[in-house]
Design an enzyme around this catalytic site. Structure first.
Site, PDB file in Angstrom:
ATOM      1  N   GLY A 173      70.738 -12.042 -38.392  1.00  0.00           N
ATOM      2  CA  GLY A 173      70.210 -11.745 -36.997  1.00  0.00           C
ATOM      3  C   GLY A 173      70.015 -12.966 -36.302  1.00  0.00           C
ATOM      4  N   ASP A 222      67.480 -14.410 -34.643  1.00  0.00           N
ATOM      5  CA  ASP A 222      66.192 -15.350 -34.644  1.00  0.00           C
ATOM      6  C   ASP A 222      66.184 -16.098 -35.943  1.00  0.00           C
ATOM      7  OD1 ASP A 222      64.760 -13.995 -32.479  1.00  0.00           O
ATOM      8  OD2 ASP A 222      63.811 -12.426 -33.686  1.00  0.00           O
ATOM      9  N   CYS A 227      57.199  -6.983 -48.323  1.00  0.00           N
ATOM     10  CA  CYS A 227      58.556  -7.647 -48.324  1.00  0.00           C
ATOM     11  C   CYS A 227      58.221  -9.309 -48.006  1.00  0.00           C
ATOM     12  CB  CYS A 227      59.470  -7.273 -47.405  1.00  0.00           C
ATOM     13  SG  CYS A 227      61.017  -8.334 -47.473  1.00  0.00           S
ATOM     14  N   CYS A 252      64.033  -1.313 -42.856  1.00  0.00           N
ATOM     15  CA  CYS A 252      65.150  -1.897 -43.200  1.00  0.00           C
ATOM     16  C   CYS A 252      66.074  -1.001 -44.050  1.00  0.00           C
ATOM     17  CB  CYS A 252      65.098  -3.218 -43.555  1.00  0.00           C
ATOM     18  SG  CYS A 252      64.548  -3.631 -45.262  1.00  0.00           S
TER      19      CYS A 252
END
Length: 376
Positions: free
Chosen positions: A20, A22, A111, A210
């Site tokens: 991604g 970021d 996570c 996700c």
């Protein structure tokens, strides 16, 4: 002769690159700051799809390729690490077990705790890296005595410190968040990525859970737990309808109840309680969702544990606001009282305590106390 101030020692940094925008910009900024950066993409799915479905999900083959292309543009080495088994055990199986037990987990916190700042960090340190870099919007501030504090991002609109509230002082000592001081819009981050030649500049952000790419959490759970018909009852225990699995409901849920009988006052009803033992879902009025206090377990502190009762602000959801609380650690359990009642607090959620912008720590909600008479 005037001495030239020395620049901070360059670090060997392992940049977690999801594919991604970021994480790509964070890795680029770390490299630009003079650190010796290596990119790594975490393969978290045993059978990754080739392509993402819009902005849902992550960890596809496409994401891996996007991360590799970004690393090539930045000019850093790049690897793919297979952590699918660890992710399944520590995040996915935990997620299913929590719902089966009638709780509402946050897999992003799990996570960060178990994968990005445990499995990944441990492996990075074993290989001689000094720090792990991610694209989270949060800040690590180093005090004069060398201790570190986790703080909210400069831009509250993008702050992600809630999902990092599980990090301890050891993990913070090896964490870099290059986007934490950014006070810009997401469009400006994308513009920066475009200036740097990163092809992910216009890639949509991932959201939701996700590992549930289609967004159908109830279907995901049903596939793993099977259907189990039970009763939907009101606060008096009167049966109003049936369901196909109590795990498909969350505290505060209004939609999808499929109750044929309207409430006596004609107002909507909400999920108040989920009992996996009796496979019963209790519903009632919105006012019955108000909570005045809670008990939380498994506290994790971003530094030293607080002593004695204290006044803090608390955040109960990743995108929720702050509320004033008093909290005290009693025999390893966090006892929290709200200054004003809050609505829709569910066991399994994380409560994160703040002192101003500083993250004090987090704990997992075990039980709540209703502000009004009703289901406890």
């Amino acid at each position: 002769m005037t001495e030239t101030p020395q620049r901070p020692r360059p670090l060997r940094v392992l940049a977690a690159m999801s594919g991604g925008v970021d994480s790509a910009v964070a890795a680029a900024r770390a490299a630009e700051a003079g650190h010796d950066v290596t990119g790594v993409h975490l393969a978290l799915s045993a059978n990754p799809q080739s392509f993402r479905t819009g902005a849902r999900g992550c960890c596809t083959i496409e994401d891996s390729r996007d991360a590799r292309r970004a690393a090539d543009v930045i000019g850093i080495p790049f690897y793919v690490w297979d952590l699918a088994d660890r992710f399944r055990e520590d995040v996915v199986e935990d997620f299913v077990a929590e719902y089966e037990a009638g709780r509402t987990p946050n897999p992003c916190l799990r996570c960060n705790e178990k994968i990005k700042f445990a499995a990944l960090l441990d492996k990075a340190l074993a290989l001689g890296f000094d720090a792990v870099c991610t694209g989270h919007y949060a800040k690590v501030i180093v005090r004069e005595d060398g201790t570190r504090e986790l703080h909210r991002a400069s831009d509250m609109a993008k702050d992600q410190s809630y999902v990092l509230g599980v990090l301890d002082d050891r993990q913070l000592a090896h964490a870099l968040f290059p986007l934490g001081d950014t006070v810009t819009t997401k469009d400006e981050i994308r513009a920066e990525a475009e200036r740097r030649g990163l092809a992910v500049a216009k890639k949509p952000d991932s959201h939701d859970i996700c590992f549930i790419a289609d967004g159908d959490t109830q279907g995901f759970l049903a596939d793993r737990l099977g259907k189990a018909e039970g009763d939907i009852v009101d606060e008096t225990g009167a049966k109003l309808g049936t369901h196909e699995g109590a795990y498909g409901f969350t505290i505060g849920q209004r939609k999808g109840l499929r109750i044929g009988t309207p409430a006596p006052d004609g107002k909507p009803r909400y999920v108040l309680d989920i009992s996996p033992v009796t496979n019963t879902v209790t519903v009632g009025p919105a006012a019955a969702l108000d909570v005045s206090a809670l008990t939380a377990i498994k506290p994790r502190w971003c530094g030293a544990a607080p002593t004695g009762p204290g006044t803090y602000t608390a955040q109960l959801r990743a995108h929720g606001g702050e509320t004033e609380v008093t909290a005290e650690l009693v025999d390893g359990t966090l006892e929290v009282t709200f200054t004003e009642p809050v609505r829709g607090v569910a066991p399994g959620q994380a409560i994160v305590l703040y002192d101003g912008t500083r993250v004090v720590g987090s704990a997992t909600i075990a039980s709540t106390k209703r502000a009004t008479a009703g289901v406890a």
